[in-house]
Design an enzyme around this catalytic site. Sequence first.
Site, PDB file in Angstrom:
ATOM      1  N   SER A  15       0.823  -1.212   0.000  1.00  0.00           N
ATOM      2  CA  SER A  15       0.000   0.000   0.000  1.00  0.00           C
ATOM      3  C   SER A  15       0.861   1.268   0.000  1.00  0.00           C
ATOM      4  CB  SER A  15      -0.910  -0.004   1.231  1.00  0.00           C
ATOM      5  OG  SER A  15      -1.568   1.237   1.310  1.00  0.00           O
ATOM      6  N   LYS A  66     -13.479  -3.485   1.848  1.00  0.00           N
ATOM      7  CA  LYS A  66     -14.263  -2.308   1.460  1.00  0.00           C
ATOM      8  C   LYS A  66     -15.771  -2.524   1.601  1.00  0.00           C
ATOM      9  CE  LYS A  66     -10.973  -0.249  -1.768  1.00  0.00           C
ATOM     10  NZ  LYS A  66     -10.817   0.386  -3.090  1.00  0.00           N
ATOM     11  N   ASP A 103     -12.846   6.642  -4.188  1.00  0.00           N
ATOM     12  CA  ASP A 103     -12.266   6.074  -5.420  1.00  0.00           C
ATOM     13  C   ASP A 103     -12.881   6.734  -6.649  1.00  0.00           C
ATOM     14  OD1 ASP A 103     -10.557   4.237  -4.202  1.00  0.00           O
ATOM     15  OD2 ASP A 103     -12.151   2.750  -4.000  1.00  0.00           O
ATOM     16  N   ALA A 126     -16.980  -5.431 -14.548  1.00  0.00           N
ATOM     17  CA  ALA A 126     -18.244  -5.209 -13.827  1.00  0.00           C
ATOM     18  C   ALA A 126     -18.063  -5.501 -12.335  1.00  0.00           C
ATOM     19  CB  ALA A 126     -19.330  -6.099 -14.421  1.00  0.00           C
ATOM     20  N   GLY A 127     -16.820  -5.419 -11.857  1.00  0.00           N
ATOM     21  CA  GLY A 127     -16.530  -5.683 -10.441  1.00  0.00           C
ATOM     22  C   GLY A 127     -16.584  -4.406  -9.623  1.00  0.00           C
TER      23      GLY A 127
END
Length: 279
Positions: A15, A66, A103, A126-127
Amino acid sequence: MPDLYGIIGYPLKHSFSPEMHTLAFARFNMDAVYEAYEIEPSAFQQRIAALKSEPYKGFNVTVPYKQAIIPYLDDLQVTARKIGAVNTIVQTDDGGWRGYNTDYAGFLAPIRERLSQINSVLIIGAGGAARAVVFGLLQRRSYERVVLVNRSKDRAGQLAEEVYREEAKNIEVHGLSEITQRPDAFDLVVNTTSVGMHGHEGQIPLDAVPLSHATTIVYDLIYNPAKTAFLQRAEQAGLTILNGLPMLIGQAAESFYLWRRKRWPQTLVNDMRKRLLRT
Ligand code: ATR
């Protein structure tokens, strides 16, 4: 006592968030620390309860939590609810956790000035990332044509149904092979899939070139490698390309704004870009 912030995820070795936010706090002379909380799935519930009882100011949340974090929030911002994912938490003075998604703002940041010229969009995937892109785009304005193309057409169809329920807007759905059989030109082509990412270099989800015209923007959310095969091919054809690095920095800048109400100056963004490209 410094203000406390952190990122929750697993694993967190790669990260960039601690580095970006630590640099930003230093640049603004803010007395704050930003730590990485790598939490194993089996310990998630217990660790979140412990963090919630501490006087933190805010968190980032990343893979794989998330969605899992949502039941632990006291309040959820509307776009985060639609996207179904939270990457930023603001802790209120009474200790409550409010969830946001930054995001989509990060995604929009590098195309904001050109958005008014974009009338047709092709989104590959499509995620979770595609959800942030589609709800982010539609939050700003309407388009003549929005097309979702995914390996599994059913999954794209489900997302299109949700978009219709939430936004009352129609989006078109195709399978990967279908769209290549009927070349068409879009103003913006976005790859939200992981195809071409570090470890899978050289692979492309779909060739954007036959789906483009001279001024099409070809946008890949991947930032490692900086230029995927998908982008290389588009660049060779003379198209405008964008990778995921401005989005990565943009989502962090937006989280920082939610916590501290300060915008990152361009000089800070440039310094971050240089550092991240070096790693
Ligand atoms: P993210 O949150 O990063 O979007 P995700 O929810 O797992 O991750 O979604 C991954 C996306 O990449 C999906 O659109 C997936 O297609 P499917 O829905 O058909 O699985 C797409 N994807 C992943 N690997 C792929 C591959 N090898 N070829 C084509 N599409 C792929």
